[in-house]
Design a protein around this motif. Structure first.
Motif, PDB file in Angstrom:
ATOM      1  N   SER A   3       0.849  -1.190   0.000  1.00  0.00           N
ATOM      2  CA  SER A   3       0.000   0.000   0.000  1.00  0.00           C
ATOM      3  C   SER A   3       0.881   1.233   0.000  1.00  0.00           C
ATOM      4  O   SER A   3       1.909   1.259   0.681  1.00  0.00           O
ATOM      5  CB  SER A   3      -0.872   0.022   1.255  1.00  0.00           C
ATOM      6  N   THR A  56      -2.929  -1.085  -3.198  1.00  0.00           N
ATOM      7  CA  THR A  56      -3.712   0.134  -2.961  1.00  0.00           C
ATOM      8  C   THR A  56      -2.812   1.359  -3.080  1.00  0.00           C
ATOM      9  O   THR A  56      -1.657   1.340  -2.649  1.00  0.00           O
ATOM     10  CB  THR A  56      -4.399   0.161  -1.560  1.00  0.00           C
ATOM     11  N   HIS A 249      -7.475   0.292   1.342  1.00  0.00           N
ATOM     12  CA  HIS A 249      -6.291   1.005   1.832  1.00  0.00           C
ATOM     13  C   HIS A 249      -6.415   1.260   3.336  1.00  0.00           C
ATOM     14  O   HIS A 249      -5.465   1.036   4.093  1.00  0.00           O
ATOM     15  CB  HIS A 249      -6.125   2.333   1.081  1.00  0.00           C
TER      16      HIS A 249
END
Ligand code: SF4
Length: 376
Positions: A3, A56, A249
């Protein structure tokens, strides 16, 4: 899961309640900042924790959409070229009404953005004015409709309650208006008067007519009823989504897993080390352009601190924190760590242990702050 959070620290105007790291800046600074941000992204490419494409990407602020769309899309393209995106990656951008139209949203969509988070805060012009927001209620509605027309199929609306002058009745109308726009996701935050904001000064002079506690409880009840009736399900303390549209996320964040970050004021968390970057965009640009570090603070958590943090963050999720993951990650169970404190909370019916998770019960949910304070 890889992420990445990117921070755009600019806004068109500073709202009176805002404690986020953002400022009004000339457009010349925007371009230089974007260049510096891309340099930091290049640098992150060599980070040992980057092994997979991004699952993400979250571009937050500030108001990311206050910079021109070509600058924002070039950042996303740069991430794609640098890390790649995995199939079905979630690419979120925060936006504010007054900074996006259909064309802007189309550019974002073409760049791969599949989730737009719109900061609306209220559908009452009077409340918006008190907050120091730049837009009106109808401009907020127009921005959401423009995003929909552009084809963005996953839209979050941010609203706030507990605002000065707000009543349970006006909260009903704001929330109903938001729901009538059929968002896939809602973030509903209670206003907190933050240190260093104009609201703090106004509050000190008793100039903020904040709702009393009973009214807040009534607003909470209204939120529960209206969201339940419209099939938008609470999955976190302040977040609601239709099935399958929970923010991946932020779930990664609430599960206290690793995430990369870049940009002024951005915070990353990798292998128990939290790194905070300089908040001043001019300083950020200078550091990057001279090859110096932008990290101004580093915090290394002990295993025990990290365990507690993972429990607390995980309890924000309605499903709770995975006890199997806790055991794998820390070799510890909540029972072993908290002992009698947890037993008491279980006997009071505030928390429960399911076969897979430790979670706060429906009875405990209204008291979650107190429960977390006991476990912190
Ligand atoms: S738009 Fe958001 S980030 Fe910008 S000043 Fe207002 S609250 Fe802060």
């Amino acid at each position: 899961m890889t992420s990445l959070y990117l921070h755009i620290p600019f806004c068109l105007r500073k709202c009176l309640y805002c404690a986020f790291s953002s400022r009004v800046a000339p457009s010349a600074l925007h371009g230089r900042y974007v260049d510096a941000l891309m340099c930091e992204i290049d640098f992150l490419q060599h980070h040992p924790s980057v092994q997979d494409p991004l699952k993400t990407l979250f571009i937050g602020g500030g108001t990311p959409t206050c910079i021109p769309s070509d600058q924002l899309t070039s950042i996303i393209d740069h991430c794609r070229n640098t890390f790649g995106f995995s199939a079905g990656a979630e690419i979120s951008v925060e936006a504010n009404p007054g900074t996006v139209d259909e064309g802007y949203c189309e550019s974002l969509l073409m760049a791969g953005v599949n989730r737009l988070s719109m900061g609306v805060q209220s559908f009452f012009d009077e409340e918006l004015k008190i907050l120091g927001r730049l837009h009106t209620s109808s401009e907020a509605e127009g921005a959401i409709l423009a995003a929909k027309r552009a084809g963005i199929a996953n839209i979050n609306i941010d609203l706030m309650y507990g605002l000065p002058g707000q009543t349970p009745k006006s909260w009903v109308l704001s929330l109903e208006k938001a729901l009538s726009l059929t968002p896939q996701h809602l973030s509903l935050y209670q206003l907190m008067v933050e240190e260093g904001t104009p609201f703090q000064v106004m509050d000190g002079k008793s100039e903020l007519l904040l709702p009393v506690e009973d009214e807040i409880l009534e607003m909470d009840e209204i939120t529960r009823e209206l969201t339940e009736n419209s099939g938008i399900i609470q999955y976190e303390t302040s977040n609601y989504a239709i099935e399958g549209k929970q923010c991946l996320h932020n779930i990664n964040y609430w599960e206290n897993l690793d995430y990369l970050a870049a940009g002024a004021a951005a915070v990353s968390f990798i292998k128990g080390v939290r790194e905070k970057r300089t908040t001043d965009p001019n300083h950020y640009i200078k550091q990057i352009s001279t090859g110096k570090s932008v990290i101004v603070e580093e915090e290394q958590l002990t295993m025990e601190e990290s365990f507690r943090e993972t429990v607390i963050m995980g309890l924000r999720l309605k499903r709770g924190v995975s006890t199997k993951n806790l055991l794998t990650r820390y070799g510890l169970t909540p029972e072993k760590h908290y002992g009698s404190i947890l037993t008491r909370l279980q006997h009071l019916g505030m928390v429960e242990q399911t076969p897979s998770h430790l979670k706060i019960t429906d009875k405990g949910w209204p008291l979650s702050n107190q429960i977390m304070a006991e476990l912190v």
